[in-house]
Design a protein around this motif. Structure first.
Motif, PDB file in Angstrom:
ATOM      1  N   LEU A  10       0.842  -1.347   0.014  1.00 32.32           N
ATOM      2  CA  LEU A  10       0.012   0.000  -0.062  1.00 32.32           C
ATOM      3  C   LEU A  10       0.833   1.373  -0.021  1.00 32.32           C
ATOM      4  O   LEU A  10       0.632   2.288  -0.892  1.00 32.32           O
ATOM      5  CB  LEU A  10      -0.801  -0.102   1.223  1.00 32.32           C
ATOM      6  N   LEU A  11       1.908   1.335   0.826  1.00 32.86           N
ATOM      7  CA  LEU A  11       2.894   2.296   0.917  1.00 32.86           C
ATOM      8  C   LEU A  11       3.639   2.554  -0.320  1.00 32.86           C
ATOM      9  O   LEU A  11       4.132   3.724  -0.851  1.00 32.86           O
ATOM     10  CB  LEU A  11       3.915   2.389   1.969  1.00 32.86           C
ATOM     11  N   PHE A  16       4.709   4.236  -7.315  1.00 33.58           N
ATOM     12  CA  PHE A  16       4.308   3.490  -8.297  1.00 33.58           C
ATOM     13  C   PHE A  16       3.249   4.349  -9.225  1.00 33.58           C
ATOM     14  O   PHE A  16       3.642   4.442 -10.514  1.00 33.58           O
ATOM     15  CB  PHE A  16       3.761   2.169  -8.050  1.00 33.58           C
ATOM     16  N   PHE A  17       2.229   4.881  -8.666  1.00 35.84           N
ATOM     17  CA  PHE A  17       1.222   5.731  -9.403  1.00 35.84           C
ATOM     18  C   PHE A  17       1.735   7.028  -9.854  1.00 35.84           C
ATOM     19  O   PHE A  17       1.184   7.366 -11.030  1.00 35.84           O
ATOM     20  CB  PHE A  17       0.053   5.901  -8.606  1.00 35.84           C
ATOM     21  N   ILE A  51      -4.778  11.185 -15.114  1.00 39.00           N
ATOM     22  CA  ILE A  51      -5.838  11.311 -14.141  1.00 39.00           C
ATOM     23  C   ILE A  51      -5.872  10.517 -13.038  1.00 39.00           C
ATOM     24  O   ILE A  51      -6.144  10.536 -11.847  1.00 39.00           O
ATOM     25  CB  ILE A  51      -6.989  11.950 -14.865  1.00 39.00           C
ATOM     26  N   VAL A  52      -6.342   9.010 -13.460  1.00 36.42           N
ATOM     27  CA  VAL A  52      -6.623   8.069 -12.692  1.00 36.42           C
ATOM     28  C   VAL A  52      -5.432   7.740 -11.908  1.00 36.42           C
ATOM     29  O   VAL A  52      -5.499   7.499 -10.406  1.00 36.42           O
ATOM     30  CB  VAL A  52      -7.255   6.669 -13.157  1.00 36.42           C
ATOM     31  N   ALA A  53      -4.375   7.549 -12.404  1.00 31.70           N
ATOM     32  CA  ALA A  53      -3.110   7.345 -11.877  1.00 31.70           C
ATOM     33  C   ALA A  53      -2.487   8.409 -10.625  1.00 31.70           C
ATOM     34  O   ALA A  53      -2.369   7.916  -9.467  1.00 31.70           O
ATOM     35  CB  ALA A  53      -1.922   7.128 -12.684  1.00 31.70           C
ATOM     36  N   LEU A  54      -2.903   9.682 -11.071  1.00 26.97           N
ATOM     37  CA  LEU A  54      -2.560  10.681 -10.079  1.00 26.97           C
ATOM     38  C   LEU A  54      -3.553  10.446  -8.755  1.00 26.97           C
ATOM     39  O   LEU A  54      -3.179  10.651  -7.703  1.00 26.97           O
ATOM     40  CB  LEU A  54      -2.598  12.240 -10.737  1.00 26.97           C
ATOM     41  N   LEU A  56      -5.195   7.884  -7.632  1.00 30.38           N
ATOM     42  CA  LEU A  56      -4.855   6.753  -6.884  1.00 30.38           C
ATOM     43  C   LEU A  56      -3.545   7.130  -5.995  1.00 30.38           C
ATOM     44  O   LEU A  56      -3.541   6.728  -4.961  1.00 30.38           O
ATOM     45  CB  LEU A  56      -4.616   5.452  -7.737  1.00 30.38           C
ATOM     46  N   GLY A  57      -2.569   7.746  -6.567  1.00 32.03           N
ATOM     47  CA  GLY A  57      -1.387   7.952  -6.021  1.00 32.03           C
ATOM     48  C   GLY A  57      -1.379   8.930  -4.858  1.00 32.03           C
ATOM     49  O   GLY A  57      -1.057   8.659  -3.790  1.00 32.03           O
TER      50      GLY A  57
END
Length: 302
Positions: A10-11, A16-17, A51-54, A56-57
């Motif tokens: 999780l951390l 990664f994202f 946008i989705v990756a940002l 989630l990160g």
């Protein structure tokens, strides 16, 4: 999969994202031929991917950082280490009604929990009084009169018992002058001290202390010099390192340990002072200064 592994993944998701978002942003700004291999062959898809990756990160960052790692542990069901309750403090009471005496001995009395070990520490004193079955104890302390006036004796009483937190008390015992005779003797001694002008040669004083000759021990002396260090000791007295010789370049050297009862709040490093007192023995406490230095037990300071 263990809680620690899930927590680690999780951390790890934050960097990664972020990398994935950068990858998508490149294709968003300028579509590349290789983008078709990862199904990002249009700017709309690349923008959505970025946008989705940002999101989630940043969401993981908010959970893990802004709310604390403990919050992540709670979400993942991780077990917290139980906090150990602080042990209760052992009882330590000093039961004397007063702490002043006109005699050369003073009986310190107290009460602790049954089975407690008691230690008494002070200048030249280390004792372990016997604790009775009811927890009471007593210890006789020498409180000899100082010829130059009232004296104060400071002691630390430590109570220790297995399974309980230690308890420490500081006691100050005052040896007062008993009557007219002692008052007269003290007045004469102080008057004599004010007239002292003797300053023993530093090299002779140092040799006397380090060679245990003690030719000058308890001799009345006067020294004027510059403070190079000053500190308060555990039992409330003050210890100074006083340089008493001025060389041809105007620098002060030749240190003498000056011990003075009570706190000194109006003096600091670099100040010039004059002390009147009596020559003591060498001061070899390496935790203060890593060398043997002659000492003076100061009675007055100007």
């Amino acid at each position: 999969m263990s809680d620690d592994v899930i927590r680690f993944l999780l951390l790890l998701g934050v960097p990664f994202f972020l990398v994935v978002a950068i990858f998508g942003a490149v294709l968003w700004i300028k579509p590349m031929p290789w983008g078709k291999r990862v199904k990002l062959y249009s700017r709309i898809r690349a923008a959505t991917f970025t946008i989705v990756a940002l999101f989630l990160g940043l969401s993981i960052y908010w959970i893990a950082s802004l709310n604390g790692v403990d919050y992540v542990d709670a979400m993942m069901g991780a077990h917290k280490t139980p906090q150990v309750e602080k042990s209760p403090q052992v009882k330590c009471e000093i039961t004397n009604d007063q702490f002043a005496t006109t005699h050369d001995h003073f009986t310190l009395k107290g009460k602790v929990d049954s089975g407690t070990e008691v230690e008494i520490n002070g200048f030249g004193v280390f004792g372990q009084p016997k604790v009775k079955s009811d927890g009471t104890f007593s210890y006789e302390i020498k409180t000899k009169r100082v010829a130059d006036g009232t004296a104060q004796y400071k002691f630390k009483i430590s109570a220790n018992k297995k399974g309980k937190e230690a308890n420490n008390k500081i006691v100050v015992i005052t040896r007062e002058l008993s009557g007219g005779k002692e008052q007269d003797e003290s007045t004469k001694a102080l008057a004599h001290l004010d007239n002292v002008s003797k300053t023993i040669n530093y090299q002779a004083l140092k040799k006397d202390a380090n060679k245990n000759i003690y030719q000058y021990r308890r001799a009345s002396v006067k020294y004027t010099g510059q403070i190079s260090e000053i500190r308060e000791e555990e039992f409330g007295s003050t210890v100074m390192l006083l340089n008493v010789t001025k060389d041809q370049q105007g620098k002060w050297k030749d240190p003498v340990i000056v011990r003075l009862e009570g706190r000194v709040v109006d003096k600091a490093k670099g100040d010039m002072i004059t002390v009147y007192g009596k020559v003591g023995t060498e001061y070899s406490n390496e935790s203060l200064w890593d060398r043997d230095i002659p000492a003076v037990d100061a009675i007055r300071m100007k």
